[in-house]
Design an enzyme around this catalytic site. Structure first.
Site, short mmCIF file in Angstrom:
data_model
loop_
_atom_site.label_atom_id
_atom_site.label_comp_id
_atom_site.label_asym_id
_atom_site.label_seq_id
_atom_site.Cartn_x
_atom_site.Cartn_y
_atom_site.Cartn_z
N HIS A 32 0.89 -1.07 -0.03
CA HIS A 32 -0.05 -0.03 -0.02
C HIS A 32 0.97 1.17 0.13
O HIS A 32 2.06 1.29 0.40
CB HIS A 32 -0.89 -0.05 1.13
N THR A 33 0.29 2.19 -0.59
CA THR A 33 0.99 3.54 -0.27
C THR A 33 1.31 4.08 1.24
O THR A 33 0.52 4.07 2.00
CB THR A 33 -0.01 4.83 -0.76
N SER A 34 2.95 4.03 1.31
CA SER A 34 3.31 4.50 2.59
C SER A 34 3.53 5.70 2.74
O SER A 34 3.95 6.46 3.69
CB SER A 34 4.52 3.51 2.64
N TRP A 139 -4.37 9.12 1.80
CA TRP A 139 -3.49 10.21 2.50
C TRP A 139 -4.07 11.59 2.08
O TRP A 139 -3.54 12.16 1.25
CB TRP A 139 -2.13 9.96 1.92
#
Length: 260
Positions: A32-34, A139
């Site tokens: 996943h996008t970190s 985010w």
């Protein structure tokens, strides 16, 4: 001929034998996008006695590069709600499609009731908290501005953890540090909102956008601003900062070759 990307620029299998493709990790773990890559900075909003004013600049930064200068981060939902997005632009686009689908469902529904700003904020809070619980957060830091069921001004925020907060003035990103103190001079509590006019609120937002352009390296002098009242939403998407003055820069000491 093999046109798959992993075959580009290497010898043919039928001549030189098969190639070891284990390096492709086709069965690896899901990632996943970190950390977001293309991001938008501050969103500002303030209540006044008849509605809410909300603004965000049109810049999307690729890291520290001012890459995209025409990204609109304010979205109109139905007739009396505006959503402002800070943070990752790709997640903003996902949420934009989600809200569009929700809007279509509501317009074709038979209930006869529209979602107001408070309803939409609750919906977005549930979405953000669910994604956070899946350890796959969106985010973004979102401001929802508009009118509630009783046509009273409504302003609230939700972040990537699903945390919600309401106040007469709200800001995301650097605006939470630089613009909030200025906006609170105008309306520091709900009782003060009743004495704030639309002109005062609009002027305060524009001055804060100017301060952010002076001080925030991820901001731009082109911005979008929306005014939400009972009459509907007035959205202007290509406004320019006026009356800029960089004279204060001469008094800043301590950088480069400057001496006190």
């Amino acid at each position: 001929m093999n046109h798959l990307p992993q075959a580009w620029g290497r010898p043919r299998d039928d001549v030189y034998g098969p190639y070891d493709s284990s390096y492709l990790h086709t069965n690896g773990p899901k990632a996943h996008t970190s950390s977001p890559i293309v991001t938008g900075t501050s969103v500002l909003a303030v209540k006044f006695k008849d509605g809410v004013v909300i603004a965000a600049d049109n810049l999307a930064s690729y890291g520290s590069l001012s890459r995209f200068t025409d990204v609109k981060r304010l979205r109109i939902f139905n007739r009396k709600t505006v959503v402002g997005f800070g943070g990752d632009v790709s997640d903003m686009q996902y949420l934009d499609r989600l809200l569009l689908s929700l809007d279509i469902d509501e317009n074709y529904g038979s209930s006869g009731h529209d979602l107001n700003a408070r309803n939409l904020h609750t919906y977005l809070a549930k979405v953000m908290y669910k994604r956070r619980s899946d350890i796959n957060p969106l985010w973004n830091h979102i401001l929802v501005a508009g009118l509630d069921t009783e046509d009273q001004p409504f302003l609230s925020s939700v972040d990537l953890l699903g945390t919600t907060f309401s106040s007469p003035t709200l800001a995301t990103g650097f605006g939470a540090h630089l613009a909030q103190p200025l906006l609170r001079k105008l309306a520091d509590d709900e009782s003060a909102v009743q004495s704030v006019t639309q002109e005062q609120a609009t002027t305060a937002i524009k001055e804060c956008m100017k301060v952010l352009f002076y001080r925030d390296a991820r901001s731009l002098d082109k911005y979008s601003i929306a005014v939400i009242t009972k009459e509907g939403v007035q959205l202007k998407e290509d406004e320019r900062l006026e009356g800029q003055s960089w004279a204060f820069a001469e008094m800043i000491k301590g950088y480069g070759t400057q001496t006190v």
